[in-house]
Design an enzyme around this catalytic site. Sequence first.
Site, PDB file in Angstrom:
ATOM      1  N   ASP A   1     -39.433  38.664  86.789  1.00 55.97           N
ATOM      2  CA  ASP A   1     -38.284  38.099  87.223  1.00 55.97           C
ATOM      3  C   ASP A   1     -37.389  39.537  87.454  1.00 55.97           C
ATOM      4  O   ASP A   1     -36.729  39.635  86.623  1.00 55.97           O
ATOM      5  CB  ASP A   1     -37.123  36.814  86.000  1.00 55.97           C
TER       6      ASP A   1
ATOM      7  N   SER B   1     -27.778  36.048  82.970  1.00 56.84           N
ATOM      8  CA  SER B   1     -29.249  36.456  83.594  1.00 56.84           C
ATOM      9  C   SER B   1     -29.377  36.662  84.700  1.00 56.84           C
ATOM     10  O   SER B   1     -27.917  36.958  85.465  1.00 56.84           O
ATOM     11  CB  SER B   1     -29.631  35.023  84.225  1.00 56.84           C
ATOM     12  N   GLY B   2     -29.568  37.814  85.046  1.00 58.09           N
ATOM     13  CA  GLY B   2     -29.558  39.081  85.344  1.00 58.09           C
ATOM     14  C   GLY B   2     -28.720  40.259  85.391  1.00 58.09           C
ATOM     15  O   GLY B   2     -28.719  41.243  85.974  1.00 58.09           O
TER      16      GLY B   2
ATOM     17  N   HIS C   1     -34.564  34.841  89.257  1.00 61.24           N
ATOM     18  CA  HIS C   1     -34.518  33.494  89.092  1.00 61.24           C
ATOM     19  C   HIS C   1     -33.786  32.691  89.864  1.00 61.24           C
ATOM     20  O   HIS C   1     -33.582  31.810  90.080  1.00 61.24           O
ATOM     21  CB  HIS C   1     -35.012  33.035  87.827  1.00 61.24           C
TER      22      HIS C   1
HETATM   23  N1  ARG Z   1     -32.031  32.156  81.691  1.00 59.86           N
HETATM   24  C1  ARG Z   1     -30.625  32.209  81.641  1.00 59.86           C
HETATM   25  C2  ARG Z   1     -29.672  31.674  83.024  1.00 59.86           C
HETATM   26  O1  ARG Z   1     -29.895  32.419  83.535  1.00 59.86           O
HETATM   27  C3  ARG Z   1     -30.234  33.301  81.004  1.00 59.86           C
HETATM   28  C4  ARG Z   1     -31.475  33.140  79.309  1.00 59.86           C
HETATM   29  C5  ARG Z   1     -31.374  34.275  78.835  1.00 59.86           C
HETATM   30  N2  ARG Z   1     -31.237  33.870  77.084  1.00 59.86           N
HETATM   31  C6  ARG Z   1     -31.265  34.472  76.107  1.00 59.86           C
HETATM   32  N3  ARG Z   1     -31.025  33.001  75.562  1.00 59.86           N
HETATM   33  N4  ARG Z   1     -31.644  35.113  76.095  1.00 59.86           N
HETATM   34  O2  ARG Z   1     -28.421  32.278  82.753  1.00 59.86           O
END
Ligand code: ARG
Length: 434
Positions: A288, A384-385, A243
């Site tokens: 993902d 993320s990632g 993503h």
């Molecule tokens: N989707 C988020 C990003 O792009 C990360 C989310 C992780 N969230 C969580 N509550 N662990 O950085």
Amino acid sequence: MAKGEPQRREQAWTPLPNRTESNTKMKLTRNGKIILSTVMMVIVAITIGLIVYFVAFGSTPFYYHISFKVNNIDYNSKFEKPYSQEYMDLNKKVVSLVNFYESKLTHQHLKNKIIFLFLFYSQLKGKVIVHAVLKFKSCYKNNAAKFWDRIETILRQKLEGKTGSLCVDPSTFKFSDIEMPVAENLLNTCCGQRTITPSGNKIAGGTDAEEGEWPWQASLQQDKVHRCGATLISNSWLVTAAHCFVRAKDPKQWNVSFGLLLSDPQMQRSVKDIIIHENYHYPEHNNDIAVVHLSSPILYTSNIRRACLPEATYIFPSNSDVVVTGWGTLKSDGTSPNILQKGLVKIIDNKTCNNKEVYDGVVTPGMLCAGFLEGQVDACQGDSGGPLVSADSKGIWFLAGIVSWGDECALPNKPGVYTRVTFYRDWITSKTGL
Ligand code: ARG
């Protein structure tokens, strides 16, 4: 003891009504003594400073590469997999040959100087070639050549002498010095290990990390701005979340940086290729995962290393400790840190994570939950990632998850959801060969 001293000093400095010449002289002599002792102290301090300087900086470590062929061992590709039984067994046999610590030769001065030994293997005509990289402490520039000769003589003696069950081919001996960055790259190729043992634990609810603590952590940057985390899995591949590339898929727009601080990266690379899982369909969270190919390989250092990838069959037990790291926001819609953050969380099994009050059935087998049902510590936007890692019983760190999604951050009953690396292990191999 110091008891008598103050009295004596008082006497000497008490002004007398009829001061005689000899009194004045004595005073001058005492002043002279003070000056003299001050000068002496300064000289001693400078000498100590110089000694410390020469011990610490006057000598630099140097590196030595030795290789030779072993005629009675057939090459096995497992020899190139550190931690495999085959690698460990061969290591044991070789270590005694090239390690000065176990040397029967009494070269005490050399024994104290070797600080690191690293072995790796390659093949020649179906037989094993042993490579040993030795790191030596403190060698003064002017006697390096002598030191060198001595080491080579001792090693030759050892390799031509009793070599245990190994049949070493003397005609294949190669001795050479190697440059520090090249040697350090070899010495740091092992996965999942770090050079420091950090203090305490503490992303949302996390604490500052230390340099070298999470050496596989990378920052994925789009036009120089941090967007996502990523994990180094070889010298030219990273694994991250699919993503991260929803808005920008062109490798030219991306850069990768390494090091503790976003503002002061230790190494940077551009990106040659981004491979996104073919079944990732935004905005769904399934599959993902993506791998990123660096434009040129990095040289490992003590602060830039790779994490180990678990076998597809490995199970990270629920409730076990795992650590998530990243430069994501400190809370939902909060500010982003410059210094890498770490958070200790626990693995939550998918069944619990799919409970009605938690994620109510949306967590699929390719996902893994980690955090606390009471909230408090979690990854957040910008993480993320990035990696979720777990240490095995020997302290080797394995990549268990990739930060993927969550309902806000650190909320009760809303733990972090990660891409389950074991589920995609074969996919990673199919794209990277790792
Ligand atoms: N989707 C988020 C990003 O792009 C990360 C989310 C992780 N969230 C969580 N509550 N662990 O950085």
